[in-house]
Design an enzyme around this catalytic site. Structure first.
Site, mmCIF file in Angstrom:
data_model
loop_
_atom_site.group_PDB
_atom_site.id
_atom_site.type_symbol
_atom_site.label_atom_id
_atom_site.label_comp_id
_atom_site.label_asym_id
_atom_site.label_seq_id
_atom_site.Cartn_x
_atom_site.Cartn_y
_atom_site.Cartn_z
ATOM 1 N N PHE A 1 0.830 -1.202 0.000
ATOM 2 C CA PHE A 1 0.000 0.000 0.000
ATOM 3 C C PHE A 1 0.865 1.251 0.000
ATOM 4 C CE2 PHE A 1 -2.347 -3.294 2.286
ATOM 5 C CZ PHE A 1 -3.607 -3.233 1.732
ATOM 6 N N ASP A 2 0.489 2.229 -0.810
ATOM 7 C CA ASP A 2 1.010 3.578 -0.659
ATOM 8 C C ASP A 2 0.395 4.169 0.613
ATOM 9 O OD1 ASP A 2 2.118 6.124 -1.174
ATOM 10 O OD2 ASP A 2 0.337 6.722 -2.303
#
Length: 349
Positions: A211-212
């Site tokens: 995930f960013d």
């Protein structure tokens, strides 16, 4: 329709003094007729999951299979020619698409959950969506069977927007090749991302999800400060807000689900690996992110604070089955290394 490289308050910040060069992803077309037949077909060869306990993930046919030639036929020749082509070739399996390794990894997690407890009810359920009618859907079903994919049900929308169906099914993640559908799902608070076909060689034995941070796992509040007031004010803001959790981003709910699933396994037998790969720097902008994860009770296996560096090389080392980011440049960077990337559009109207 061009996929926007997010701009404005919700743009993904790299928190650097130099302006970020924006790029756009390839153009994608999505046609929704909105007034046709809606059909759901249960996969009777598969034991259906408990609807009260299952974690539903919806995936479009164009995400699971490489159907770009078929989609181009639909756009240029129309529905009738598309259906005729699908019927003529219904015994020829479609090529696996970008999301296929992700689905297989999910099946692996389900198998491990059942091996641990044969009565386990909290299992992943995969729903396959097609915006077309069921008339040409036999090829899709045959392709699922060919690859031994555990798809619980097939939903043929006949041109209808899937957002309403996703909401009624309490879908926890939606992956699609149609930006309009993804945006409509996000507006209904359903975690969703846009996927574009690419070649991928991901064959990891664990389910790996990356995930960013801002505008994906976290809200866009810090991005907003950065774009309105600049880097110095961001650093001051984050210091002042250090003990206040960052707001929730569109993928927080799905990340929390993975976190809860991980708790079912001992550390040495955990088949799920999660990663935070954020443009934040660790020394000045990382503390609040770490404290936010702690306040959520979300354990991330590994966190990388990139300070604006390209993410592609690191992702190539991690080899996630899917990487969520809201920055078109980072999506392109992941794709260059063969990493399945899912674009989380911001500012959907």
């Amino acid at each position: 329709m061009a996929i926007p490289a997010c701009s404005g308050p919700c743009a993904p910040a790299h928190y650097q003094d130099v302006p970020e060069r924006r790029e756009e992803l390839p153009e994608f077309d999505c046609v929704l007729k909105m007034e046709s037949t809606f059909e759901v077909i249960l996969n009777t060869q598969l034991k259906q999951k408990d609807p009260k306990e299952a974690i539903s993930i919806a995936i479009s046919a164009r995400a699971l299979f490489d159907m770009e030639e078929e989609h181009e036929l639909f756009l240029t020749e129309g529905e009738e020619e598309f259906v005729s082509h699908q019927i003529t070739n219904e015994n020829i399996p479609l090529k696996e698409g970008i999301v296929a390794p992700f689905v297989k990894a999910i099946q692996m997690v389900n198998n491990k959950l059942l091996a641990r407890d044969p009565e386990e009810k909290q299992l992943f359920e995969i729903i396959l969506l097609s915006t077309h009618s069921a008339e040409g859907g036999v090829r899709i079903i045959n392709s699922v069977n060919h690859y031994d994919l555990e798809i619980s049900k097939f939903c043929f929308l006949g041109g209808k927007d899937p957002a309403k169906y996703l909401h009624s099914e309490d879908v926890k993640l939606f992956l699609s090749a149609c930006e309009t559908s993804v945006c409509n799902a996000l507006k209904k608070d359903i975690p969703a991302a846009l996927v574009i076909q690419q070649k991928s060689q991901i064959k990891e034995s664990h389910l790996k999800v990356a995930f960013d941070g801002d505008s994906v796992l976290f809200s866009d509040e810090t991005d907003t400060v950065f774009h309105e007031k600049g880097l110095d004010e961001v650093i001051k803001y984050e210091k002042d807000m250090e003990h206040v959790p960052i707001g929730e981003g569109p993928m927080k709910k799905f990340a929390m689900i993975l976190g809860e699933m991980k708790k079912k396994f001992s550390p040495e037998n955990d088949p799920i690996c999660t990663y935070l790969v954020t443009a934040r720097s660790g020394n000045k902008l990382g503390i609040r992110a770490i404290k936010t994860l702690r306040s959520w009770g979300l354990k991330i296996d590994e966190a990388f604070f990139m300070a604006g560096s390209p993410k592609g090389p690191l992702l190539a080392h991690i080899q996630p089955h899917i990487f969520f980011d809201d920055n078109a440049r980072n999506i392109k960077g992941a794709r260059e290394y063969g990493i399945p990337a899912a674009f989380v559009p911001c500012g959907c109207e």
